[in-house]
Structures are given as C-alpha cells and as structure tokens.
Design an enzyme around this catalytic site. Structure first.
Site, PDB file in Angstrom:
ATOM      1  N   TYR A   4      74.346  15.222 -23.650  1.00  0.00           N
ATOM      2  CA  TYR A   4      74.639  16.457 -22.903  1.00  0.00           C
ATOM      3  C   TYR A   4      75.584  16.156 -21.742  1.00  0.00           C
ATOM      4  O   TYR A   4      76.587  16.837 -21.544  1.00  0.00           O
ATOM      5  CB  TYR A   4      73.322  17.049 -22.392  1.00  0.00           C
ATOM      6  CG  TYR A   4      73.459  18.351 -21.636  1.00  0.00           C
ATOM      7  CD1 TYR A   4      73.589  19.557 -22.308  1.00  0.00           C
ATOM      8  CD2 TYR A   4      73.450  18.376 -20.238  1.00  0.00           C
ATOM      9  CE1 TYR A   4      73.703  20.761 -21.607  1.00  0.00           C
ATOM     10  CE2 TYR A   4      73.558  19.565 -19.537  1.00  0.00           C
ATOM     11  CZ  TYR A   4      73.686  20.752 -20.229  1.00  0.00           C
ATOM     12  OH  TYR A   4      73.802  21.934 -19.536  1.00  0.00           O
ATOM     13  N   ILE A  41      72.600  32.636 -18.794  1.00  0.00           N
ATOM     14  CA  ILE A  41      73.773  32.735 -17.920  1.00  0.00           C
ATOM     15  C   ILE A  41      74.863  33.619 -18.549  1.00  0.00           C
ATOM     16  O   ILE A  41      75.483  34.436 -17.875  1.00  0.00           O
ATOM     17  CB  ILE A  41      74.316  31.318 -17.626  1.00  0.00           C
ATOM     18  CG1 ILE A  41      73.283  30.514 -16.812  1.00  0.00           C
ATOM     19  CG2 ILE A  41      75.654  31.377 -16.891  1.00  0.00           C
ATOM     20  CD1 ILE A  41      73.573  29.012 -16.716  1.00  0.00           C
TER      21      ILE A  41
HETATM   22  P1  NAP Z   1      70.237  29.623 -22.999  1.00  0.00           P
HETATM   23  O1  NAP Z   1      69.414  30.518 -22.156  1.00  0.00           O
HETATM   24  O2  NAP Z   1      69.591  28.639 -23.894  1.00  0.00           O
HETATM   25  O3  NAP Z   1      71.279  30.526 -23.829  1.00  0.00           O
HETATM   26  C1  NAP Z   1      72.216  29.907 -24.638  1.00  0.00           C
HETATM   27  C2  NAP Z   1      73.187  30.946 -25.156  1.00  0.00           C
HETATM   28  O4  NAP Z   1      74.184  30.271 -25.938  1.00  0.00           O
HETATM   29  C3  NAP Z   1      72.525  31.946 -26.089  1.00  0.00           C
HETATM   30  O5  NAP Z   1      73.207  33.177 -25.978  1.00  0.00           O
HETATM   31  C4  NAP Z   1      72.763  31.317 -27.453  1.00  0.00           C
HETATM   32  O6  NAP Z   1      72.746  32.247 -28.528  1.00  0.00           O
HETATM   33  C5  NAP Z   1      74.157  30.778 -27.262  1.00  0.00           C
HETATM   34  N1  NAP Z   1      74.486  29.706 -28.199  1.00  0.00           N
HETATM   35  C6  NAP Z   1      73.883  28.511 -28.349  1.00  0.00           C
HETATM   36  N2  NAP Z   1      74.491  27.798 -29.306  1.00  0.00           N
HETATM   37  C7  NAP Z   1      75.477  28.579 -29.790  1.00  0.00           C
HETATM   38  C8  NAP Z   1      76.452  28.417 -30.805  1.00  0.00           C
HETATM   39  N3  NAP Z   1      76.533  27.300 -31.533  1.00  0.00           N
HETATM   40  N4  NAP Z   1      77.312  29.418 -31.035  1.00  0.00           N
HETATM   41  C9  NAP Z   1      77.256  30.572 -30.311  1.00  0.00           C
HETATM   42  N5  NAP Z   1      76.370  30.775 -29.333  1.00  0.00           N
HETATM   43  C10 NAP Z   1      75.481  29.791 -29.083  1.00  0.00           C
HETATM   44  O7  NAP Z   1      71.213  28.722 -22.085  1.00  0.00           O
HETATM   45  P2  NAP Z   1      71.694  28.894 -20.560  1.00  0.00           P
HETATM   46  O8  NAP Z   1      70.746  28.162 -19.697  1.00  0.00           O
HETATM   47  O9  NAP Z   1      72.036  30.296 -20.271  1.00  0.00           O
HETATM   48  O10 NAP Z   1      73.013  27.995 -20.637  1.00  0.00           O
HETATM   49  C11 NAP Z   1      74.301  28.550 -20.732  1.00  0.00           C
HETATM   50  C12 NAP Z   1      75.302  27.463 -20.374  1.00  0.00           C
HETATM   51  O11 NAP Z   1      74.992  26.959 -19.071  1.00  0.00           O
HETATM   52  C13 NAP Z   1      75.266  26.259 -21.310  1.00  0.00           C
HETATM   53  O12 NAP Z   1      76.582  25.791 -21.512  1.00  0.00           O
HETATM   54  C14 NAP Z   1      74.462  25.233 -20.517  1.00  0.00           C
HETATM   55  O13 NAP Z   1      74.785  23.918 -20.883  1.00  0.00           O
HETATM   56  C15 NAP Z   1      74.897  25.551 -19.111  1.00  0.00           C
HETATM   57  N6  NAP Z   1      73.969  25.092 -18.082  1.00  0.00           N
HETATM   58  C16 NAP Z   1      72.674  25.536 -18.050  1.00  0.00           C
HETATM   59  C17 NAP Z   1      71.833  25.060 -17.057  1.00  0.00           C
HETATM   60  C18 NAP Z   1      70.403  25.489 -16.958  1.00  0.00           C
HETATM   61  O14 NAP Z   1      69.661  24.899 -16.151  1.00  0.00           O
HETATM   62  N7  NAP Z   1      69.948  26.477 -17.694  1.00  0.00           N
HETATM   63  C19 NAP Z   1      72.302  24.138 -16.121  1.00  0.00           C
HETATM   64  C20 NAP Z   1      73.627  23.720 -16.184  1.00  0.00           C
HETATM   65  C21 NAP Z   1      74.444  24.204 -17.172  1.00  0.00           C
HETATM   66  P3  NAP Z   1      71.359  32.620 -29.308  1.00  0.00           P
HETATM   67  O15 NAP Z   1      70.548  33.452 -28.345  1.00  0.00           O
HETATM   68  O16 NAP Z   1      71.805  33.399 -30.470  1.00  0.00           O
HETATM   69  O17 NAP Z   1      70.705  31.325 -29.632  1.00  0.00           O
END
Ligand code: NAP
Length: 254
Positions: free
Chosen positions: A165, A26
C-alpha cells in the site's frame, strides 16, 4: 438558433467532473462537495452500484445536475477506456478528475500473494495511468483541467504491514509531481491529498481499542471524517496557481 446558442453557452460555462470510488467513504464525500458546487458528475465504483445510483439520484434531485454512474474496475484498462469513452461522448469537457478509488491489504509483506500485490498496484497506481491516458487528451484540447489524486500519509512515511500500500501511494505522489510538470504548459494542474486515518470502511477492521491506540498517536487526537478530506480536496482542486503539491491531511500524524 438562439436557444441552441444558449445551450452551447451554458455547456461551456458548466463544470464537469469525474470521481472514482464514489459509492462510499472519501470519494462519496468529494462527489457531494463537487455537486454542492454545481459540478456535473461521472461517478464510478466497483461493486456497490446500488449505493452509487442512490447517491446519483439524490444529487440530481438536490442540485439539478447531470450525474452518470458506472460500475467499472479502475484497475482494468479496458474498463477504464470504455467508461471514459462514454463520459467523453456525454460531457462537452472535463474540468475535474479525481482519482480516489483505492484498496488496502494489511499483513506481512512475506505473506502477501503475487495476485494481491498485482491487484494493489493495478487499483491504487496503474489506475491513475489508465485514467490519465483516457481523459487528459480532452483536457489538453481544452487547455484547462484540475486532477486530484488521493494518496496517503503512508506514501511518504511507509507503514509496517502495509508495504505494498505504501509503495503504491509513494508512486501516486511522484506520478502527481511528474504529471504536474508535464501538464502545466497545457494549463492543467495536478495535485494530491495525503490523508492520515479517516473514518471509512477502509478502517472498519480495527477494533475500538486499536482505534483508540491510533488516536493516541495522532496529535489532533482523532480520525478525520470523509467530509474533512473532501474539503481539503475541493480546496486544492480549485487553487489556480498550485500544482504538483501533496497536501497532508493527517492531523499532524507524520
Ligand atoms: P472505502 O471506504 O473502502 O471506499 C473505497 C471506494 O473505492 C469505494 O467506492 C469502492 O467501490 C471503490 N473502489 C475500490 N476498488 C475499486 C476498483 N477497483 N474500481 C473502482 N472502484 C473501486 O475507502 P476510503 O477510505 O474512502 O478510501 C478512498 C481513498 O482514500 C483510497 O485511495 C485510500 O487509499 C485513500 N486513503 C484512505 C484512508 C483512510 O484512512 N480511510 C487514509 C489515507 C488514504 P465499491 O463500494 O463498489 O467497493
């Protein structure tokens, strides 16, 4: 003298933004959407700095914007402060701050270690405090700014096997609402998008069958793409009279 004034005018008119967790998923889509709208960017991630640097050079080349990259753990207050100091030295003002970085750990709460609990709280919730403390004073000085937090539908509904979470995302929702009230007199808006199931690495652990079962529960019948969440985020970031809102983007799941 004239060219110096022009440079200052251009800087005053240009937009500058920060997106955490922009190497994939995202956050990456929000960075691209912002760049497509001419925003100069500071992007961070935790591990995948090569992917982030590749994204940054693609955005510089395609949109002619400035893009800074950082490998910084948003759950670590000193790492956040050091990143913020460098951003504030380079950018004349900050128009957008997107707190997107997050992690998920699935399992019974009774099986969760104290270390995992603390890590979840630091990355998903305390990071918003660290970023706000470091960046918001410059927004207050400008009397302008838009903060967008990425929450989750589980922050409202609560999910079995995702208690920690859900608790952090519930915290994100109230952090958003309270901060919106506190910063409104300074001309700063604070909102959140609460996605449902999004097609990113965060859900890579689900089998195809589990994904199909989940889709059966989603009235829209499918996961969102990260670009669809970025569209919702960008819209909310730019609605000039909307603040303190949590926008569900969950296909009517909850
Ligand atoms: P993702 O594909 O797992 O990507 C996570 C991103 O966050 C990556 O760029 C990662 O960096 C970075 N990250 C993780 N821990 C970090 C830290 N401690 N410091 C700096 N950067 C960090 O996740 P996503 O699905 O895009 O999720 C993004 C947001 O949307 C999150 O807050 C998640 O809770 C929320 N969300 C996701 C979903 C879903 O279904 N996917 C649903 C609801 C909410 P690296 O690549 O370097 O690890």
């Amino acid at each position: 003298m004239k060219s110096l004034l022009n440079t200052e005018n251009n800087q005053a008119q240009s937009k500058y933004g920060i997106v955490t967790g922009a190497s994939r998923g995202i956050g990456r889509s929000i960075a691209i959407k912002s760049a497509d709208n001419g925003v100069n960017l500071a992007l961070c991630c935790q591990n995948n700095i090569d992917a982030l640097n590749t994204l940054a050079s693609d955005l510089r080349e395609k949109y002619g914007i400035t893009v800074m990259t950082f490998q910084a753990d948003v759950g670590d207050p000193s790492a956040v402060q050091s990143m913020a100091d460098q951003i504030l030295q380079s950018f004349p003002h900050i128009d957008y701050m997107v707190n997107n970085a997050g992690i998920s750990i699935i399992g019974l709460i009774t099986d969760m270690s104290v270390e995992d609990w603390n890590r979840m709280v630091s990355v998903n919730l305390s990071s918003l405090f660290y970023m706000t403390k470091a960046i918001v004073p410059s927004m207050i000085h400008q009397k302008n700014g838009s903060i967008l937090n990425i929450s989750s539908m589980w922050g409202t509904a609560g999910a079995s096997c995702e208690v920690a979470y859900s608790a952090t995302k519930g915290g994100v929702n109230l952090f958003t609402k309270a901060l919106a009230r506190e910063l409104a007199p300074s001309g700063i808006r604070v909102n959140a998008v609460a996605p449902g199931c999004v097609d990113t690495d965060m859900n890579a652990g689900f089998s195809e069958e589990e994904k199909r079962d989940l889709c059966d529960e989603i009235p829209l019948g499918r996961f969102a793409s990260p670009d669809e969440i970025a569209d919702a985020a960008w819209a909310l970031m730019n609605l000039s009279y909307v603040t303190g809102q949590i926008l569900g983007a969950d296909g009517a799941f909850i």
